[in-house]
Design an enzyme around this catalytic site. Structure first.
Site, PDB file in Angstrom:
ATOM      1  N   LYS A   1     -34.106 -18.271  23.355  1.00 20.59           N
ATOM      2  CA  LYS A   1     -33.013 -18.977  24.044  1.00 20.59           C
ATOM      3  C   LYS A   1     -31.640 -18.490  23.580  1.00 20.59           C
ATOM      4  O   LYS A   1     -30.731 -19.273  23.319  1.00 20.59           O
ATOM      5  CB  LYS A   1     -33.143 -20.502  23.874  1.00 20.59           C
ATOM      6  CG  LYS A   1     -34.433 -21.060  24.468  1.00 20.59           C
ATOM      7  CD  LYS A   1     -34.475 -22.577  24.376  1.00 20.59           C
ATOM      8  CE  LYS A   1     -35.741 -23.133  25.006  1.00 20.59           C
ATOM      9  NZ  LYS A   1     -36.952 -22.853  24.191  1.00 20.59           N
ATOM     10  N   ARG A   2     -31.481 -17.176  23.525  1.00 20.01           N
ATOM     11  CA  ARG A   2     -30.208 -16.606  23.093  1.00 20.01           C
ATOM     12  C   ARG A   2     -29.195 -16.641  24.229  1.00 20.01           C
ATOM     13  O   ARG A   2     -29.544 -16.526  25.400  1.00 20.01           O
ATOM     14  CB  ARG A   2     -30.397 -15.166  22.628  1.00 20.01           C
ATOM     15  CG  ARG A   2     -31.370 -14.981  21.480  1.00 20.01           C
ATOM     16  CD  ARG A   2     -31.008 -15.809  20.272  1.00 20.01           C
ATOM     17  NE  ARG A   2     -31.766 -15.391  19.102  1.00 20.01           N
ATOM     18  CZ  ARG A   2     -32.269 -16.215  18.199  1.00 20.01           C
ATOM     19  NH1 ARG A   2     -32.101 -17.517  18.331  1.00 20.01           N
ATOM     20  NH2 ARG A   2     -32.929 -15.752  17.158  1.00 20.01           N
TER      21      ARG A   2
END
Length: 285
Positions: A100-101
């Site tokens: 979830k960057r």
């Protein structure tokens, strides 16, 4: 950058058809390690990850390590994650790194290189990203994925209730933020066959269906659907939630399968049961 990999969407479609449309998370949080009789330490982490890969990597379409549960152990945890990714891919599973960057510019490019560059130690088949610095900020990851035959899953309508305050917010043009993200992905996947490589994360727990939420889930790419099992959704809910796009759904199950460990046979049986339930629900055989 070039690669010999087929586009991720094509590889995913084949894996779903051959192995069943299922993604199993690798989520070694402290409570689950304890439930397996393992210590909340590097030895426990490594045993958990190795057992999960041994049980499932040669039979499920996608394995999804949650990076945070490895990162909390520092460099030794990252070393375990590197081996987990490599071993899972070697056994035939597609690996979706749940990281979830989301960032901008050179920082987003560095995140993309971490997971989508074939020369990187954590090279995975796809990665989850957050678009809430603006969809355009994801461009380095989208471009690198297209160049390397990998995939990107963008958070759109997540299964956690807190997400609604952002994702259901309505823009000046009348579209919700979630619908805007899906529109971007639809354009990204235009012309791809049999399926695009740019997916969305859309929760399976949306009881009223996506039509009621004012969004069209048909983006020409995969839809990662958390919420099956422990969060209350079932395979039978998928057609109601996703409508005509249900064949592109990759349901994600974590606790529902992992709670059966460390018994390898029990892990396999649980994953096969979920995959069969999804096949039946979506009419895939």
């Amino acid at each position: 950058m070039t690669t010999s990999l087929e586009p991720f969407g094509a590889r995913l479609r084949r894996a779903m058809d051959e192995r069943g449309p299922l993604c199993v998370g690798i989520d070694p949080h402290a409570a689950l390690l304890s439930a397996w009789g393992l210590g909340d330490d590097i030895a426990g982490l490594e045993r958990f990850a190795r057992t999960t890969v041994e049980a499932l990597a040669d039979r499920v379409a996608v394995l999804k390590p949650q990076s945070a549960f490895f990162e909390r152990f520092g460099s030794r945890g990252i070393a375990v994650l590197e081996r987990t990714v490599a071993d899972a891919r070697a056994a035939g599973a597609l690996v979706l790194m749940d990281a979830k960057r989301g960032d901008i510019g050179s920082t987003m490019a560095a995140y993309a290189e971490t997971y989508l560059d074939p020369a990187a130690p954590l090279f995975s088949d796809a990665v989850t990203v957050s678009p809430y610095l603006g969809y355009g900020a994801l461009r380095p990851a989208l471009d690198l994925a297209r160049a390397t035959g990998t995939g990107v899953f963008v958070l759109a309508l997540t299964s956690n209730p807190e997400g609604a305050e952002v994702q259901h917010a309505v823009r000046a043009d009348g579209r919700s933020v979630a619908a805007t993200m899906l529109d971007h992905l639809r354009a990204e996947n235009a012309g791809a066959a049999p399926m695009g490589s740019f997916g969305a994360v859309v929760g399976a727990t949306l009881a009223g269906g996506l039509g009621a939420a004012g969004v069209d889930p048909a983006i020409g790419g995969p839809l990662l659907a958390p919420g099956i099992g422990a969060q209350g959704a079932t395979a039978a809910d998928l057609p109601k939630v996703f409508g005509a796009a249900v064949r592109d759904v990759v349901p994600n199950v974590s606790r529902g399968v992992l709670r059966h460990g460390p018994d390898v046979a029990a892990l396999r049986e649980s994953a096969e049961r979920f995959a069969d339930e999804v096949r039946t629900a979506v009419g895939a055989g």
